[in-house]
Scaffold this motif. Sequence first.
Motif, short mmCIF file in Angstrom:
data_model
loop_
_atom_site.label_atom_id
_atom_site.label_comp_id
_atom_site.label_asym_id
_atom_site.label_seq_id
_atom_site.Cartn_x
_atom_site.Cartn_y
_atom_site.Cartn_z
N SER A 1 0.82 -1.21 0.00
CA SER A 1 0.00 0.00 0.00
C SER A 1 0.85 1.26 0.00
N ILE A 2 1.94 1.24 0.77
CA ILE A 2 2.79 2.42 0.80
C ILE A 2 3.43 2.67 -0.56
N ASN A 3 3.68 1.62 -1.30
CA ASN A 3 4.24 1.78 -2.65
C ASN A 3 3.24 2.49 -3.56
N ALA A 4 1.96 2.07 -3.49
CA ALA A 4 0.93 2.70 -4.31
C ALA A 4 0.72 4.16 -3.91
N THR A 5 0.80 4.44 -2.61
CA THR A 5 0.62 5.81 -2.13
C THR A 5 1.80 6.69 -2.53
N ILE A 6 3.00 6.15 -2.48
CA ILE A 6 4.18 6.93 -2.86
C ILE A 6 4.16 7.30 -4.33
N VAL A 7 3.58 6.44 -5.16
CA VAL A 7 3.44 6.78 -6.58
C VAL A 7 2.63 8.07 -6.73
N ILE A 8 1.56 8.19 -5.95
CA ILE A 8 0.73 9.40 -5.99
C ILE A 8 1.52 10.61 -5.50
N PHE A 9 2.19 10.47 -4.36
CA PHE A 9 2.92 11.59 -3.79
C PHE A 9 4.13 11.98 -4.63
N ASP A 10 4.68 11.05 -5.38
CA ASP A 10 5.76 11.38 -6.29
C ASP A 10 5.25 12.30 -7.39
N ARG A 11 4.03 12.03 -7.85
CA ARG A 11 3.41 12.91 -8.86
C ARG A 11 3.10 14.28 -8.25
N VAL A 12 2.66 14.26 -6.99
CA VAL A 12 2.37 15.53 -6.30
C VAL A 12 3.64 16.38 -6.21
N ARG A 13 4.74 15.75 -5.82
CA ARG A 13 6.01 16.48 -5.72
C ARG A 13 6.44 17.03 -7.07
N ALA A 14 6.24 16.25 -8.12
CA ALA A 14 6.60 16.71 -9.46
C ALA A 14 5.78 17.93 -9.87
N GLU A 15 4.48 17.91 -9.52
CA GLU A 15 3.61 19.05 -9.84
C GLU A 15 4.07 20.30 -9.10
N LEU B 1 -3.11 7.14 -12.16
CA LEU B 1 -4.24 6.22 -12.08
C LEU B 1 -3.99 4.91 -12.82
N ASN B 2 -3.51 5.01 -14.04
CA ASN B 2 -3.28 3.80 -14.84
C ASN B 2 -2.26 2.87 -14.18
N VAL B 3 -1.20 3.46 -13.64
CA VAL B 3 -0.15 2.66 -13.01
C VAL B 3 -0.71 1.90 -11.81
N ASN B 4 -1.44 2.60 -10.94
CA ASN B 4 -1.97 1.97 -9.74
C ASN B 4 -3.02 0.90 -10.05
N ILE B 5 -3.89 1.20 -11.00
CA ILE B 5 -4.95 0.24 -11.34
C ILE B 5 -4.35 -1.01 -11.95
N LEU B 6 -3.44 -0.84 -12.91
CA LEU B 6 -2.82 -2.00 -13.56
C LEU B 6 -2.03 -2.84 -12.55
N ALA B 7 -1.30 -2.18 -11.66
CA ALA B 7 -0.53 -2.91 -10.65
C ALA B 7 -1.44 -3.71 -9.73
N SER B 8 -2.54 -3.09 -9.32
CA SER B 8 -3.48 -3.77 -8.40
C SER B 8 -4.18 -4.94 -9.10
N VAL B 9 -4.61 -4.72 -10.33
CA VAL B 9 -5.34 -5.76 -11.04
C VAL B 9 -4.45 -6.96 -11.34
N ALA C 1 -8.34 -2.75 -0.41
CA ALA C 1 -8.31 -1.55 0.41
C ALA C 1 -7.21 -0.60 -0.02
N GLY C 2 -6.03 -1.15 -0.34
CA GLY C 2 -4.90 -0.33 -0.75
C GLY C 2 -5.12 0.37 -2.08
N ALA C 3 -5.73 -0.34 -3.02
CA ALA C 3 -6.02 0.27 -4.34
C ALA C 3 -6.99 1.43 -4.20
N TYR C 4 -7.98 1.26 -3.32
CA TYR C 4 -8.97 2.33 -3.10
C TYR C 4 -8.34 3.51 -2.36
N SER C 5 -7.62 3.22 -1.28
CA SER C 5 -7.12 4.29 -0.42
C SER C 5 -6.04 5.14 -1.10
#
Length: 203
Positions: free
Chosen positions: A93-107, A128-136, A166-170
């Motif tokens: 889950s922390i890996n999926a969350t860090i992907v989001i925050f990495d994008r936030v930092r880039a922005e 979104l695509n990265v997280n969904i594909l990884a979870s699926v 839960a991790g994919a959603y959160s």
Amino acid sequence: IQNELGLEADAVKGYEVGKTASDSLTTMAIIATIVALVVMLIYIVIRFTFSSALAAVCTLLHDVIVMFALMSIFNIAINSTFIAAVITIIGYSINATIVIFDRVRAEIKLGSTKSDIEIANASVYKALNVNILASVTTLIMVVFLVILSVSSIGEFIFPIIFGLAAGAYSAIFVAPALWVQFRKIGAKIKSKKNYDGAQKQKA
């Protein structure tokens, strides 16, 4: 008295464990979760910001609580295998969350004039695509493990499935929203400190 294997009749004993968590297992699970969360908090503070760290840790707590709740609802045993599943899901889950925050930092590094809400939305959209594909893809392999594996592996897989969901959603819906809220709180605290400092200088 000895049986065919040469063992005494009372040399081998069997025990049946009910589908409830013992006090020791519950304590172990709590301690392991707390230690993992503290380490994650320190890592994300160093890598990102304090707001991101708080949002990530709260998101992980959400995932663990969901796992516990679903295990109770489906009456699945909580044992040492479950503890391993909890630690596994925290890492995933922390890996999926860090992907989001990495994008936030880039922005933010781009010097964007967007609001925090717009930055969070843009970051989620890009990741979104990265997280969904990884979870699926992970979920597909886990489901096949459930179908083809023995029951002992199933005790580990079912909590993993709950945690993956839960991790994919959160990571998509909970973490960015918490980041925005913690940023607002941080801005208010900073503004108050600046105001108090200005008042002291005037005095």
